[in-house]
Design a protein around this motif. Structure first.
Motif, PDB file in Angstrom:
ATOM      1  N   GLU A  45     132.261  17.796   2.542  1.00 36.09           N
ATOM      2  CA  GLU A  45     132.141  17.400   3.943  1.00 36.09           C
ATOM      3  C   GLU A  45     130.717  16.969   4.254  1.00 36.09           C
ATOM      4  OE1 GLU A  45     134.928  19.116   6.537  1.00 36.09           O
ATOM      5  OE2 GLU A  45     135.878  18.145   4.790  1.00 36.09           O
ATOM      6  N   GLU A  46     129.775  17.715   3.687  1.00 33.98           N
ATOM      7  CA  GLU A  46     128.384  17.391   3.980  1.00 33.98           C
ATOM      8  C   GLU A  46     127.576  17.306   2.688  1.00 33.98           C
ATOM      9  OE1 GLU A  46     126.461  20.541   6.068  1.00 33.98           O
ATOM     10  OE2 GLU A  46     127.731  22.076   5.176  1.00 33.98           O
ATOM     11  N   ALA A  47     126.424  16.661   2.806  1.00 36.78           N
ATOM     12  CA  ALA A  47     125.568  16.477   1.633  1.00 36.78           C
ATOM     13  C   ALA A  47     124.322  17.345   1.770  1.00 36.78           C
ATOM     14  CB  ALA A  47     125.168  15.016   1.531  1.00 36.78           C
ATOM     15  N   PRO A  48     123.620  17.579   0.682  1.00 33.19           N
ATOM     16  CA  PRO A  48     122.346  18.307   0.775  1.00 33.19           C
ATOM     17  C   PRO A  48     121.380  17.557   1.706  1.00 33.19           C
ATOM     18  CG  PRO A  48     123.018  18.065  -1.512  1.00 33.19           C
ATOM     19  CD  PRO A  48     123.946  17.222  -0.713  1.00 33.19           C
ATOM     20  N   ALA A  49     120.467  18.301   2.317  1.00 29.70           N
ATOM     21  CA  ALA A  49     119.520  17.717   3.276  1.00 29.70           C
ATOM     22  C   ALA A  49     118.692  16.612   2.623  1.00 29.70           C
ATOM     23  CB  ALA A  49     118.599  18.816   3.783  1.00 29.70           C
ATOM     24  N   THR A  50     118.322  15.625   3.422  1.00 30.38           N
ATOM     25  CA  THR A  50     117.469  14.563   2.885  1.00 30.38           C
ATOM     26  C   THR A  50     116.030  14.735   3.374  1.00 30.38           C
ATOM     27  OG1 THR A  50     118.157  13.182   4.719  1.00 30.38           O
ATOM     28  CG2 THR A  50     119.266  12.831   2.620  1.00 30.38           C
ATOM     29  N   GLN A  51     115.857  15.625   4.330  1.00 26.86           N
ATOM     30  CA  GLN A  51     114.518  15.919   4.833  1.00 26.86           C
ATOM     31  C   GLN A  51     114.170  17.321   4.331  1.00 26.86           C
ATOM     32  OE1 GLN A  51     113.311  13.383   6.710  1.00 26.86           O
ATOM     33  NE2 GLN A  51     111.271  14.301   6.670  1.00 26.86           N
ATOM     34  N   VAL A  52     113.215  17.410   3.399  1.00 28.41           N
ATOM     35  CA  VAL A  52     112.941  18.731   2.836  1.00 28.41           C
ATOM     36  C   VAL A  52     111.464  19.091   2.926  1.00 28.41           C
ATOM     37  CG1 VAL A  52     114.864  18.614   1.224  1.00 28.41           C
ATOM     38  CG2 VAL A  52     112.605  17.863   0.502  1.00 28.41           C
ATOM     39  N   VAL A  53     111.228  20.368   2.933  1.00 28.98           N
ATOM     40  CA  VAL A  53     109.858  20.860   3.047  1.00 28.98           C
ATOM     41  C   VAL A  53     109.409  21.406   1.689  1.00 28.98           C
ATOM     42  CG1 VAL A  53     108.381  22.600   4.134  1.00 28.98           C
ATOM     43  CG2 VAL A  53     110.146  21.417   5.473  1.00 28.98           C
ATOM     44  N   MET A  54     108.204  21.021   1.306  1.00 28.00           N
ATOM     45  CA  MET A  54     107.629  21.620   0.096  1.00 28.00           C
ATOM     46  C   MET A  54     106.262  22.174   0.466  1.00 28.00           C
ATOM     47  SD  MET A  54     106.770  19.928  -3.610  1.00 28.00           S
ATOM     48  CE  MET A  54     105.440  18.887  -3.045  1.00 28.00           C
ATOM     49  N   THR A  55     106.007  23.410   0.078  1.00 27.38           N
ATOM     50  CA  THR A  55     104.690  23.967   0.362  1.00 27.38           C
ATOM     51  C   THR A  55     103.728  23.545  -0.739  1.00 27.38           C
ATOM     52  OG1 THR A  55     105.046  25.979  -0.888  1.00 27.38           O
ATOM     53  CG2 THR A  55     105.777  26.002   1.405  1.00 27.38           C
ATOM     54  N   ARG A  56     102.473  23.677  -0.430  1.00 22.74           N
ATOM     55  CA  ARG A  56     101.443  23.334  -1.411  1.00 22.74           C
ATOM     56  C   ARG A  56     101.583  24.198  -2.665  1.00 22.74           C
ATOM     57  NH1 ARG A  56      96.028  22.667  -2.948  1.00 22.74           N
ATOM     58  NH2 ARG A  56      95.275  24.745  -3.447  1.00 22.74           N
ATOM     59  N   ASP A  57     101.846  25.498  -2.455  1.00 21.56           N
ATOM     60  CA  ASP A  57     101.983  26.389  -3.610  1.00 21.56           C
ATOM     61  C   ASP A  57     103.141  25.975  -4.497  1.00 21.56           C
ATOM     62  OD1 ASP A  57      99.836  27.794  -2.826  1.00 21.56           O
ATOM     63  OD2 ASP A  57     100.947  29.510  -1.983  1.00 21.56           O
ATOM     64  N   GLU A  58     104.262  25.655  -3.835  1.00 22.36           N
ATOM     65  CA  GLU A  58     105.421  25.217  -4.606  1.00 22.36           C
ATOM     66  C   GLU A  58     105.080  23.966  -5.403  1.00 22.36           C
ATOM     67  OE1 GLU A  58     109.068  26.702  -1.672  1.00 22.36           O
ATOM     68  OE2 GLU A  58     108.293  24.659  -1.504  1.00 22.36           O
ATOM     69  N   GLY A  59     104.452  23.034  -4.721  1.00 24.28           N
ATOM     70  CA  GLY A  59     104.090  21.771  -5.374  1.00 24.28           C
ATOM     71  C   GLY A  59     103.237  22.014  -6.599  1.00 24.28           C
ATOM     72  N   LEU A  60     102.243  22.885  -6.458  1.00 22.94           N
ATOM     73  CA  LEU A  60     101.356  23.170  -7.592  1.00 22.94           C
ATOM     74  C   LEU A  60     102.128  23.843  -8.718  1.00 22.94           C
ATOM     75  CD1 LEU A  60      98.152  24.404  -5.724  1.00 22.94           C
ATOM     76  CD2 LEU A  60      98.446  22.251  -6.970  1.00 22.94           C
ATOM     77  N   GLN A  61     103.034  24.732  -8.311  1.00 23.29           N
ATOM     78  CA  GLN A  61     103.843  25.412  -9.337  1.00 23.29           C
ATOM     79  C   GLN A  61     104.707  24.413 -10.099  1.00 23.29           C
ATOM     80  OE1 GLN A  61     105.915  28.113  -6.849  1.00 23.29           O
ATOM     81  NE2 GLN A  61     104.242  29.591  -6.765  1.00 23.29           N
ATOM     82  N   TYR A  62     105.405  23.560  -9.356  1.00 21.33           N
ATOM     83  CA  TYR A  62     106.271  22.579 -10.012  1.00 21.33           C
ATOM     84  C   TYR A  62     105.442  21.696 -10.942  1.00 21.33           C
ATOM     85  CZ  TYR A  62     109.432  23.777  -6.139  1.00 21.33           C
ATOM     86  OH  TYR A  62     110.199  24.450  -5.233  1.00 21.33           O
ATOM     87  N   TYR A  63     104.295  21.311 -10.426  1.00 27.31           N
ATOM     88  CA  TYR A  63     103.438  20.423 -11.218  1.00 27.31           C
ATOM     89  C   TYR A  63     103.049  21.103 -12.534  1.00 27.31           C
ATOM     90  CZ  TYR A  63      99.629  17.431 -12.645  1.00 27.31           C
ATOM     91  OH  TYR A  63      98.832  16.587 -13.375  1.00 27.31           O
ATOM     92  N   ARG A  64     102.644  22.340 -12.413  1.00 31.01           N
ATOM     93  CA  ARG A  64     102.189  23.045 -13.610  1.00 31.01           C
ATOM     94  C   ARG A  64     103.326  23.210 -14.620  1.00 31.01           C
ATOM     95  NH1 ARG A  64      98.761  26.699 -16.037  1.00 31.01           N
ATOM     96  NH2 ARG A  64      97.123  26.451 -14.498  1.00 31.01           N
ATOM     97  N   VAL A  65     104.481  23.601 -14.118  1.00 31.82           N
ATOM     98  CA  VAL A  65     105.589  23.855 -15.045  1.00 31.82           C
ATOM     99  C   VAL A  65     106.040  22.544 -15.710  1.00 31.82           C
ATOM    100  CG1 VAL A  65     107.921  24.748 -15.282  1.00 31.82           C
ATOM    101  CG2 VAL A  65     106.309  25.895 -13.791  1.00 31.82           C
ATOM    102  N   MET A  66     106.142  21.491 -14.905  1.00 34.11           N
ATOM    103  CA  MET A  66     106.571  20.211 -15.486  1.00 34.11           C
ATOM    104  C   MET A  66     105.564  19.727 -16.519  1.00 34.11           C
ATOM    105  SD  MET A  66     108.667  17.892 -12.830  1.00 34.11           S
ATOM    106  CE  MET A  66     107.643  17.722 -11.422  1.00 34.11           C
TER     107      MET A  66
END
Lengths: 426, 390
Positions: free
Chosen positions: B47-68
């Motif tokens: 019925e519905e799709a995942p949100a297209t407007q999402v929030v990422m915190t700086r910490d999350e961003g740094l974490q994702y960056y490091r892991v990738m």
């Protein structure tokens, strides 16, 4: 001992340059072996053992089938398929990545030569590939299916065992898929690990209605594959993948066949019969030479070639002559095809046996598991054929070649069997 | 995931305490969180799709960056070690697909379950394995995550069921794990990953049916990297809409090169499962930079230009990096610092992986059967007996 073994493993790794099996120009493990073998002659004995667990021994060139050309095993397979596609307009070849040559290059150039409707890729679905092949064969096509590795054949086990093998019988001979041939790279390669090293012939040998064939060399491969394709029964053709590039012979260019269910006496002898198939034939030949040199024992080496239905007569005749039988294969010993041979031979040749029949294998009862372990450890295991060879020597020593008992009586084989059971060595 | 990544971060912070302090002065200037517009998912039977407007915190961003970045560097190092013949046998690299592993892990909990095929190095890391353990497994050393006995395709850690070598065979296992989750009523989900090649295996559809029939909390994820070994999806699949191939199972098609898209879709899928709505299918559209395995140069069935274009236009790490930089969530220097520390971690791990001893021969026959007292196993000749302990 353990330290020494580790040294060997390390030595093996530093000296060998075998790359993994797979697509493309880097698929060069066999080439490396070929390259290594001439130079390895100058090395010391212990170093030479690391090059491969066997030395490929080509047969003398045969000219009765017309002009020959230098080919390795994968090229001889290509040549057989080429002949088939040229001579049989109903022949089709399909499998994973076969259109551009397959991971072992066995079908190189065939799509371009015969068209993409005759040589085509399938999705990754082994059960589907075999089922599809049965359907194509029952409708009249010569279907040649490739399973990328014998280790991947199990999803298709049901199609092979229940559908292909029983089609003729259950339809009262109205339908059959005799035009189906399944090709699959088979056997150990050195560091193939769990899913690229298996020798599953014994699984299929339990199933009436299919034929199982394993060649030892390029010439045999082409002749036997063409026989499988021509044979009016579904056939599984296992190709020893370690020989794809390592084995080179003068192979006839034209089509020819080598009869199925006929074992080949590779070397005649009088004291003991050695039975093997595929790569292991080359190990056995070496064993035979060693036995002759070191012990003065004359070995008869038989290449079984067709695992099902197998040539009981040739093996038994040989055992009647020699009184001793040693069977060796790469697959695990428990429930291996050697057990079947052993059982038949003791039934047929009971009174001719001078010693208990010896089943053996390259590695050990859990070899398939062991091959799975560390690629280095499996390399070590394959390289440990020197141990294996000394094991053979031990066998000869334990059961000395004596046609006659010292008292002039024939040694009853039951004596030998009892000895085996009570011997702490077994 | 977050715990895992933050553990990694914390460890780094402890190691580089001084650096963290110095940099902390400038961190206050950064945006702590930002909202991003992400690509809309295609949906099937939803019925519905995942949100297209999402929030990422700086910490999350740094974490994702490091892991990738860690996964990328680890794979490149593995490539190098393979070419030096230190890693042997089969080896399938994950570079290019990092956003999938990291995004999925960010969308589920470490207590959830995950199973994948043989391209397993990235998941082993995101599931809690260390680079050291992974590299040592690749080189077959004692310190490897499977004691050096599994190699590239067979790595396991808590709630990560491998590392499976046969195409498609892991998916029914994943459905079984989902059945256990449902039976135990622990509100956990099971994620089963497979490739576009495996999507044509019959057992995948058997697993779909059982999962839907019994409404199991199973997320089936097809990582569509466009090629099943050497055959492109168009040439092997009648329908390349992998997210619709569960038919009666709801599906999502997700941009697998964007870690945020994958994260949001996975969260959505996990919620779907936890709400008792049964299984859900996800197709992550991604790309592998390397060939299928190390023996496949990867250019006989696709052009170098194609690879370069994906690298240039939709590299998952560059995408995240650009987002963070353009939103003032991090500085170039800071990301470079991460790169340096990642490189060091990889180098240390590689050093460990090449110097750690191999498993002792006594280990050779262990773990064949369950047995209380050691079992005897025939050695390379009939007179050598080896002990097997489990």
């Amino acid at each position: 001992m353990a330290a020494a073994a580790r040294f060997f493993i390390r030595g093996a790794n530093s000296k060998l340059s075998i790359t993994a099996i797979g697509t493309g120009s880097q698929c060069s493990f066999g080439a490396t072996l070929v390259k290594l073998s001439p130079s390895s002659n100058s090395r010391t004995k212990s170093q030479r053992r690391h090059a491969a667990h066997f030395t490929f021994q080509p047969d003398p060139e045969q000219t009765q089938y017309g002009p020959t050309q230098k080919m390795n095993l994968f090229q001889s397979v290509t040549s057989a398929l080429d002949n088939t596609l040229a001579n049989d307009p109903t022949a089709v070849i399909f499998g994973e990545d076969v259109a551009f040559g397959g991971v072992f290059r066995c079908t190189v150039g065939l799509r371009d030569k015969y068209g993409k409707d005759r040589v085509f890729n399938t999705p990754l679905c082994e059960q589907g590939i075999v089922g599809f092949g049965i359907g194509a064969a029952v409708a009249g096509a010569t279907a040649i299916a490739e399973i990328q590795f014998a280790d991947y054949i199990y999803p298709a086990f049901d199609q092979i065992v229940n559908e292909a093998a029983k089609y003729r019988y259950r339809s009262g001979n109205l339908f059959d898929c005799g035009n189906l041939t399944i090709r699959a790279p088979w056997g150990c390669v050195g560091h193939g690990s769990l899913y690229h090293s298996q020798s599953p012939e014994a699984f299929f040998a339990h199933c009436p209605g299919i034929k199982v064939v394993i060649p030892r060399s390029p010439v045999q491969a082409k002749g036997l594959l063409l026989s499988c394709i021509a044979d009016q029964n579904p056939c599984i053709f296992f190709e020893p993948k370690i020989l794809y590039r390592a084995a080179v012979e003068q192979v006839p260019v034209e089509s020819y066949t080598i009869p199925l269910s006929q074992a080949d006496i590779v070397q005649e002898g009088s004291d003991v019969t050695l039975v093997a198939w595929g790569t292991q034939i080359h190990v056995m030949r070496e064993v035979a030479n060693m036995a002759q040199e070191k012990l003065g024992v004359s070995c008869e080496v038989i290449d079984l070639q067709t695992i099902l239905p197998w040539d009981v007569e040739t093996v038994c005749k040989s055992v009647v002559k020699t009184g001793r039988l040693l069977i060796s294969h790469e697959a695990p010993i428990t429930g291996g095809f050697a057990a079947e041979i052993s059982s038949s031979v003791q039934e047929e040749c009971f009174l001719n046996l001078e010693a208990p029949i010896k089943d053996d294998q390259l590695l050990n009862p859990v070899s398939q598991l062991l091959v799975s372990l560390n690629p280095r450890l499996s390399t070590f295991l394959l390289r440990s054929s020197y141990q294996w060879r000394s094991a053979r020597k031990r066998h000869f020593v334990d059961h000395p070649i004596r046609k006659q008992h010292p008292d002039g009586l024939h040694v009853p084989s039951v004596f030998c069997i009892l000895k085996t059971v009570t011997s702490p060595l077994h | 995931m977050l715990t895992n990544i933050s553990n990694v971060l914390r460890a780094t912070a402890q190691r580089n305490g001084a650096v963290a302090l110095v940099s902390a002065r400038t961190y206050a200037d950064f945006t702590t969180e930002a909202s991003f517009e992400i690509k809309k998912c295609d949906i099937h039977k939803l019925e519905e799709a995942p949100a297209t407007q999402v929030v990422m915190t700086r910490d999350e961003g740094l974490q994702y960056y490091r892991v990738m970045q860690t996964i990328r560097r680890m794979e490149l190092k593995a490539d190098q070690l393979y070419k030096q013949k230190i890693i042997r046998g089969f080896c399938h690299l994950y570079d290019g697909q990092e956003a999938c592993a990291v995004g999925i892990e960010a969308g589920i909990n470490l207590t959830d379950h995950l199973i994948t095929a043989y391209r397993a190095h990235g998941y082993t890391y995101t599931r809690g394995g260390t680079v050291k353990q992974i590299m040592a497994e690749l080189t077959g050393r004692r310190g490897g995550i499977a004691k050096g006995k599994g190699g590239s395709m067979h790595m396991y850690t808590k709630n990560f069921y491998g590392g499976n070598g046969i195409v498609g065979a892991q998916v029914p296992l994943g459905a079984g794990v989902a059945l256990a989750c449902k039976y135990l009523e622990n509100n956990q989900v099971s994620v089963s990953l497979y490739g576009d090649g495996a999507a044509n295996q019959g057992q995948i559809f058997e697993a779909y049916n059982m999962a839907a029939l019994w409404k199991l909390p199973a997320i089936f994820i097809c990582e569509n990297n466009r090629y099943g070994m050497g055959t492109s999806v168009e040439r092997s699949a009648a329908s390349t809409d992998y997210y619709k191939r569960g038919d009666y199972i709801s599906g999502l098609r997700v941009d697998g090169m964007d870690v945020l898209c994958v994260r949001e879709a996975t969260k959505f899928a996990a919620d779907h499962c936890r709400a008792g709505k049964g299984p859900i299918l996800m197709e992550l559209q991604t790309y592998r930079y390397h060939g299928h395995s190390m023996s496949d140069p990867g250019v006989s069935y696709r052009t170098r230009e194609e690879i370069q274009e994906v690298r240039g236009k939709s590299d998952p790490i560059s995408l995240l990096k650009d987002r963070m930089l353009s939103n003032n969530m991090a500085s170039i220097e800071e990301l470079k610092e991460i790169d340096v520390s990642v490189r060091k971690e990889i180098e240390d791990a590689a050093q460990f992986a090449t110097t750690d001893p191999e498993p002792p021969l006594e280990e050779l026959c262990n773990h064949i059967f369950y047995n209380d007292s050691p079992m005897e196993v025939r050695g390379t000749n009939p007179w050598t007996k080896l002990k097997s302990v489990s």
